[in-house]
Design a protein around this motif. Structure first.
Motif, PDB file in Angstrom:
ATOM      1  N   ASP A 212      31.561   2.671 -35.574  1.00 46.11           N
ATOM      2  CA  ASP A 212      30.909   3.534 -34.579  1.00 46.11           C
ATOM      3  C   ASP A 212      29.396   3.573 -34.783  1.00 46.11           C
ATOM      4  O   ASP A 212      28.632   3.582 -33.813  1.00 46.11           O
ATOM      5  N   HIS A 213      28.946   3.594 -36.043  1.00 42.78           N
ATOM      6  CA  HIS A 213      27.503   3.625 -36.319  1.00 42.78           C
ATOM      7  C   HIS A 213      26.843   2.315 -35.890  1.00 42.78           C
ATOM      8  O   HIS A 213      25.744   2.326 -35.333  1.00 42.78           O
ATOM      9  N   ALA A 214      27.514   1.187 -36.139  1.00 40.32           N
ATOM     10  CA  ALA A 214      26.952  -0.106 -35.738  1.00 40.32           C
ATOM     11  C   ALA A 214      26.897  -0.227 -34.220  1.00 40.32           C
ATOM     12  O   ALA A 214      25.919  -0.726 -33.661  1.00 40.32           O
ATOM     13  N   ARG A 215      27.944   0.254 -33.550  1.00 36.72           N
ATOM     14  CA  ARG A 215      27.956   0.205 -32.080  1.00 36.72           C
ATOM     15  C   ARG A 215      26.884   1.105 -31.500  1.00 36.72           C
ATOM     16  O   ARG A 215      26.242   0.761 -30.494  1.00 36.72           O
ATOM     17  N   ALA A 216      26.678   2.281 -32.112  1.00 34.95           N
ATOM     18  CA  ALA A 216      25.642   3.193 -31.622  1.00 34.95           C
ATOM     19  C   ALA A 216      24.258   2.557 -31.737  1.00 34.95           C
ATOM     20  O   ALA A 216      23.378   2.816 -30.919  1.00 34.95           O
ATOM     21  N   ALA A 217      24.077   1.713 -32.754  1.00 34.06           N
ATOM     22  CA  ALA A 217      22.791   1.031 -32.935  1.00 34.06           C
ATOM     23  C   ALA A 217      22.711  -0.256 -32.134  1.00 34.06           C
ATOM     24  O   ALA A 217      21.659  -0.889 -32.086  1.00 34.06           O
ATOM     25  N   ASP A 218      23.837  -0.659 -31.506  1.00 34.00           N
ATOM     26  CA  ASP A 218      23.887  -1.859 -30.666  1.00 34.00           C
ATOM     27  C   ASP A 218      23.525  -3.116 -31.448  1.00 34.00           C
ATOM     28  O   ASP A 218      22.703  -3.921 -31.020  1.00 34.00           O
ATOM     29  N   VAL A 219      24.141  -3.263 -32.640  1.00 32.60           N
ATOM     30  CA  VAL A 219      23.940  -4.486 -33.423  1.00 32.60           C
ATOM     31  C   VAL A 219      25.267  -5.236 -33.517  1.00 32.60           C
ATOM     32  O   VAL A 219      26.328  -4.616 -33.565  1.00 32.60           O
ATOM     33  N   PRO A 220      25.230  -6.578 -33.523  1.00 30.81           N
ATOM     34  CA  PRO A 220      26.473  -7.351 -33.635  1.00 30.81           C
ATOM     35  C   PRO A 220      27.127  -7.154 -34.996  1.00 30.81           C
ATOM     36  O   PRO A 220      26.444  -6.985 -36.008  1.00 30.81           O
ATOM     37  N   ILE A 221      28.452  -7.191 -35.023  1.00 31.33           N
ATOM     38  CA  ILE A 221      29.214  -6.975 -36.247  1.00 31.33           C
ATOM     39  C   ILE A 221      29.862  -8.283 -36.680  1.00 31.33           C
ATOM     40  O   ILE A 221      30.478  -8.976 -35.878  1.00 31.33           O
ATOM     41  N   VAL A 222      29.712  -8.614 -37.956  1.00 31.49           N
ATOM     42  CA  VAL A 222      30.430  -9.726 -38.572  1.00 31.49           C
ATOM     43  C   VAL A 222      31.398  -9.127 -39.583  1.00 31.49           C
ATOM     44  O   VAL A 222      30.986  -8.380 -40.474  1.00 31.49           O
ATOM     45  N   VAL A 223      32.688  -9.414 -39.432  1.00 30.89           N
ATOM     46  CA  VAL A 223      33.702  -8.836 -40.325  1.00 30.89           C
ATOM     47  C   VAL A 223      33.877  -9.725 -41.544  1.00 30.89           C
ATOM     48  O   VAL A 223      34.027 -10.944 -41.423  1.00 30.89           O
ATOM     49  N   SER A 224      33.845  -9.100 -42.724  1.00 34.47           N
ATOM     50  CA  SER A 224      34.109  -9.807 -43.977  1.00 34.47           C
ATOM     51  C   SER A 224      35.327  -9.151 -44.626  1.00 34.47           C
ATOM     52  O   SER A 224      35.247  -8.017 -45.101  1.00 34.47           O
ATOM     53  N   ILE A 225      36.460  -9.858 -44.600  1.00 32.23           N
ATOM     54  CA  ILE A 225      37.681  -9.329 -45.231  1.00 32.23           C
ATOM     55  C   ILE A 225      37.630  -9.701 -46.708  1.00 32.23           C
ATOM     56  O   ILE A 225      37.792 -10.868 -47.076  1.00 32.23           O
ATOM     57  N   ASN A 226      37.400  -8.702 -47.551  1.00 34.26           N
ATOM     58  CA  ASN A 226      37.176  -8.907 -48.986  1.00 34.26           C
ATOM     59  C   ASN A 226      38.484  -8.741 -49.772  1.00 34.26           C
ATOM     60  O   ASN A 226      39.483  -8.261 -49.243  1.00 34.26           O
ATOM     61  N   LYS A 227      38.450  -9.143 -51.035  1.00 32.81           N
ATOM     62  CA  LYS A 227      39.580  -8.988 -51.972  1.00 32.81           C
ATOM     63  C   LYS A 227      40.804  -9.805 -51.546  1.00 32.81           C
ATOM     64  O   LYS A 227      41.943  -9.376 -51.724  1.00 32.81           O
ATOM     65  N   ILE A 228      40.552 -10.988 -50.981  1.00 35.59           N
ATOM     66  CA  ILE A 228      41.675 -11.829 -50.550  1.00 35.59           C
ATOM     67  C   ILE A 228      42.409 -12.423 -51.748  1.00 35.59           C
ATOM     68  O   ILE A 228      43.497 -12.996 -51.596  1.00 35.59           O
ATOM     69  N   ASP A 229      41.818 -12.314 -52.954  1.00 32.79           N
ATOM     70  CA  ASP A 229      42.463 -12.841 -54.161  1.00 32.79           C
ATOM     71  C   ASP A 229      43.574 -11.930 -54.672  1.00 32.79           C
ATOM     72  O   ASP A 229      44.364 -12.336 -55.519  1.00 32.79           O
ATOM     73  N   LYS A 230      43.665 -10.709 -54.135  1.00 33.31           N
ATOM     74  CA  LYS A 230      44.682  -9.765 -54.623  1.00 33.31           C
ATOM     75  C   LYS A 230      46.059 -10.133 -54.089  1.00 33.31           C
ATOM     76  O   LYS A 230      46.187 -10.559 -52.926  1.00 33.31           O
ATOM     77  N   PRO A 231      47.108  -9.939 -54.888  1.00 30.59           N
ATOM     78  CA  PRO A 231      48.469 -10.285 -54.445  1.00 30.59           C
ATOM     79  C   PRO A 231      48.909  -9.514 -53.207  1.00 30.59           C
ATOM     80  O   PRO A 231      49.656 -10.030 -52.372  1.00 30.59           O
ATOM     81  N   GLU A 232      48.451  -8.251 -53.092  1.00 32.83           N
ATOM     82  CA  GLU A 232      48.879  -7.418 -51.965  1.00 32.83           C
ATOM     83  C   GLU A 232      47.983  -7.576 -50.734  1.00 32.83           C
ATOM     84  O   GLU A 232      48.089  -6.803 -49.763  1.00 32.83           O
ATOM     85  N   ALA A 233      47.096  -8.560 -50.745  1.00 30.89           N
ATOM     86  CA  ALA A 233      46.196  -8.777 -49.607  1.00 30.89           C
ATOM     87  C   ALA A 233      46.999  -9.146 -48.361  1.00 30.89           C
ATOM     88  O   ALA A 233      47.924  -9.947 -48.408  1.00 30.89           O
ATOM     89  N   ASN A 234      46.616  -8.555 -47.219  1.00 34.39           N
ATOM     90  CA  ASN A 234      47.296  -8.823 -45.944  1.00 34.39           C
ATOM     91  C   ASN A 234      46.232  -8.980 -44.859  1.00 34.39           C
ATOM     92  O   ASN A 234      45.853  -8.013 -44.188  1.00 34.39           O
ATOM     93  N   ILE A 235      45.746 -10.210 -44.706  1.00 31.98           N
ATOM     94  CA  ILE A 235      44.635 -10.472 -43.790  1.00 31.98           C
ATOM     95  C   ILE A 235      45.043 -10.230 -42.340  1.00 31.98           C
ATOM     96  O   ILE A 235      44.276  -9.669 -41.549  1.00 31.98           O
ATOM     97  N   GLN A 236      46.255 -10.637 -41.975  1.00 33.11           N
ATOM     98  CA  GLN A 236      46.704 -10.475 -40.589  1.00 33.11           C
ATOM     99  C   GLN A 236      46.785  -9.009 -40.187  1.00 33.11           C
ATOM    100  O   GLN A 236      46.472  -8.642 -39.060  1.00 33.11           O
ATOM    101  N   ARG A 237      47.221  -8.159 -41.117  1.00 29.66           N
ATOM    102  CA  ARG A 237      47.297  -6.725 -40.809  1.00 29.66           C
ATOM    103  C   ARG A 237      45.896  -6.160 -40.532  1.00 29.66           C
ATOM    104  O   ARG A 237      45.707  -5.364 -39.622  1.00 29.66           O
TER     105      ARG A 237
END
Length: 613
Positions: A212-237
């Protein structure tokens, strides 16, 4: 579309007993066409054709597609289901790139030939413990060159990395609180926001705040899904959760870049930086390095040996050693500049962060630095600003508030009412948002910048301040720090217990019919130390006045374990056997509360009055 229909029909020849599809709302013959985007969720499609999401899911099942209400479907699938409901689907055409808004319009030159590409400025946001700082460190360590190994990294609030002979500037203060605090002071420094989401935790409350803060400032968002090395990581979720919040990633047909990374193992960092360069290129970031420099203070401090220091992010122009400058209400002359590795620089071009030595006093973060012709001009302008600031402090502030909303609408100063909405529970948000967003009066649009459950925080107040909005609370209250900040900055906070009253107040304010508001003025507090039973009067509390005073007839609030449990008025006030008008701090007295007798030792009684705002 016909080929896909044929494949579905061949696979599912047997009819499924799911019931007949719900009839769509009756529309005129010329109103049977709908415009469908390249991808959308099942719920969005249901709203588009005017039927329930359940009916859409049933129709998808008939066509051999199993989908949930928040699942994303493509245009081809949507067109098939639309025809089942009697609609003709037309694919939404993307807007022409030429219509894209350029950032930093105030620095655009009439002669565009003098402008040159500049590095992007990036801020990292996300939920606590999702790895924002780890990602910043990983980026910095990954891009350390052989010549830089062994150099001491200086924390100056920002740093630059280089990839493929192109630079990217990172603000070294992760989190949307600092980002919004800068905006609140009028400094829009960020070009791109990286939203860090942990692959194991998924989208969390502060993730939603950051969006919401990024949208209010009207800046593009790049998503970084971190901790993909963890066994319980669920990128699709995580991708599904982001889609539900309107962040549709590229591989799902959206326009949001998404890069899986492991900051711990330093995996995916180069891919993230490559994608940042692509987004920056699309933003077409340019500045004129030949003009006098203009920049923003990122951090400032008083060093014991060097005196006042400020980290400045140059936005346009080139800052050079020897330049005189005005910054906020102080001034100075650049004696020396250092980068984030402690190296002395003679010049700093656009989007370069430098630590500046030579200030007259310590400025505030968010202050604008402007290079002047000479020291005399800088000194004169600083004195003028100091006088303007002194005079402004003597005048009452006139921020946006519900009470003043109509007059600001009438004067043309407000075209959009920005609202930060906080409720006690998540389930209350949607009905309130829906009711408020329908209130479009006199061409003034209601815009819900951020909504969430819980108490009103300082972050909410900062967002309202930065966006010239108001904060509305439903069955919740502001934290002490938030109330103090709102009072000092003039941000309007309104709290309600009934949804109708909340919506009605906003509507009446927009129409100029809002009744006068009253504010509470706390007069004092007492602590219950004994309880007495008086014949004919019931129970009274023996109290000690801890601060302020107690006045007969004052409004009262019983507070137990930090929560208000009853509100009323004083029915009796006595010292020893005498009725008194008031009792001051440090004295004991007996207090009777109208309609209340369930006192407990340790209860706090707050006494207050109401005054017209």
């Amino acid at each position: 579309m016909s080929a896909k229909r044929q494949r579905i029909d061949e696979r599912y020849r047997e009819p499924q007993d799911i019931g007949a599809p719900e009839s769509p709302p009756i529309k005129s013959e010329g109103d049977r066409r709908i415009t469908v985007p390249p991808s959308l969720t099942v719920k969005q499609f249901a709203d588009l054709v005017g039927v329930s999401a359940v009916e859409v899911i049933k129709q998808l099942m008939r066509n051999g597609i199993m989908a949930s209400i928040n699942q994303v479907i493509d245009y081809e699938t949507a067109a098939i289901v639309a025809s089942d409901f009697g609609y003709e689907a037309l694919e939404e055409q993307p807007q022409a790139p030429a219509q894209k808004r350029k950032r930093y319009q105030r620095f655009q030159e009439d002669d565009t030939t003098v402008q040159k590409p500049r590095p992007a400025v990036v801020t990292i946001m996300g939920h606590v413990d999702h790895g924002k700082t780890s990602l910043l460190d990983a980026i910095r360590e990954t891009k350390v060159t052989a010549t830089e190994v062994g150099e001491i990294t200086q924390h100056i609030g920002a740093y630059q990395v280089e990839i493929r002979e192109q630079k990217i500037t990172f603000l070294d203060t992760p989190g949307h609180e600092a980002f919004t605090a800068m905006r609140a002071r009028g400094a829009q420094v960020t070009d791109i926001a990286i939203l860090v989401v942990a692959a194991d935790d998924g989208v969390m409350p502060q993730t939603l705040e950051a969006i919401d803060h990024a949208r209010a400032a009207d800046v593009p968002i790049v998503v970084s899904i971190n901790k993909i090395d963890k066994p319980e990581a669920n990128i699709q979720r995580v991708k599904q959760q982001l889609a539900e919040r309107g962040l549709l990633i590229e591989e799902w047909g959206g326009d949001v870049v998404c890069v899986p990374v492991s900051a711990k193992k330093k995996e995916g960092i180069s891919d993230l930086l490559e994608n940042l360069l692509i987004v920056a290129e699309l933003e077409d970031l340019k500045a004129n390095p030949e003009r006098r420099a203009v920049g923003v203070v990122i951090e400032a401090k008083l060093d014991k040996t060097k005196g006042p220091l400020a980290t400045v992010l140059v936005q346009t122009g080139t800052l050079k050693v020897g330049d005189s400058f005005l910054v906020g209400d102080t001034w100075g002359k650049v004696k020396a500049m250092f980068n984030d590795k402690g190296k002395r620089l003679k010049r700093a071009e656009p989007a370069t962060p430098v630590e500046v030595l030579g200030l007259n006093s310590v400025p505030q973060a968010g202050d604008t630095l402007t290079v002047t012709a000479n020291e005399r001009e800088a000194h004169t302008l600083a004195q003028r600003r100091q006088e303007e600031k002194r005079l402004a402090s003597l005048k009452p502030t006139t921020p946006l508030s519900l009470s003043e909303l109509f007059s600001q609408i009438r004067d043309g100063r407000v075209k959009e009412l920005n609202i930060i909405l906080k409720t006690d529970v998540q389930g209350s948000i949607e009905p309130i948002k829906t009711s408020l967003e329908r209130l479009n009066i006199d061409e003034v649009k209601v815009n819900i910048l951020h909504s969430g459950s819980g108490s009103i925080t300082e972050r909410d107040v900062l967002l309202a301040l930065a966006s010239k909005g108001i904060v509305l609370g439903f069955n919740t209250s502001p934290e002490p720090g938030a109330r103090q900040l709102a009072d000092s900055e003039g941000v309007d906070i309104r709290c309600y217990q009934v949804i109708y009253n909340l919506v009605d107040d906003v509507e009446r304010a927009m129409k100029g019919m809002l009744e006068p508001t009253y504010v509470e003025v706390v007069e004092g507090h007492t602590e219950v130390r004994a309880i007495f039973v008086i014949r004919g009067r019931g129970k009274v509390a023996g109290v000690y006045v801890t601060d302020g005073k107690v006045t007969r007839g004052a409004l009262t609030r019983i507070i137990r374990n930090g929560e208000a449990i009853f509100e009323s008025t004083i029915s009796s006030l006595r010292r020893f056997k005498d009725d008194v008008r008031e009792v001051a701090t440090g004295f004991e007295c007996g207090v009777g509360i109208e309609g209340y007798s369930d006192f407990q030792v340790g209860d706090i009684i707050e006494f207050y009055r109401k005054e017209k705002a």
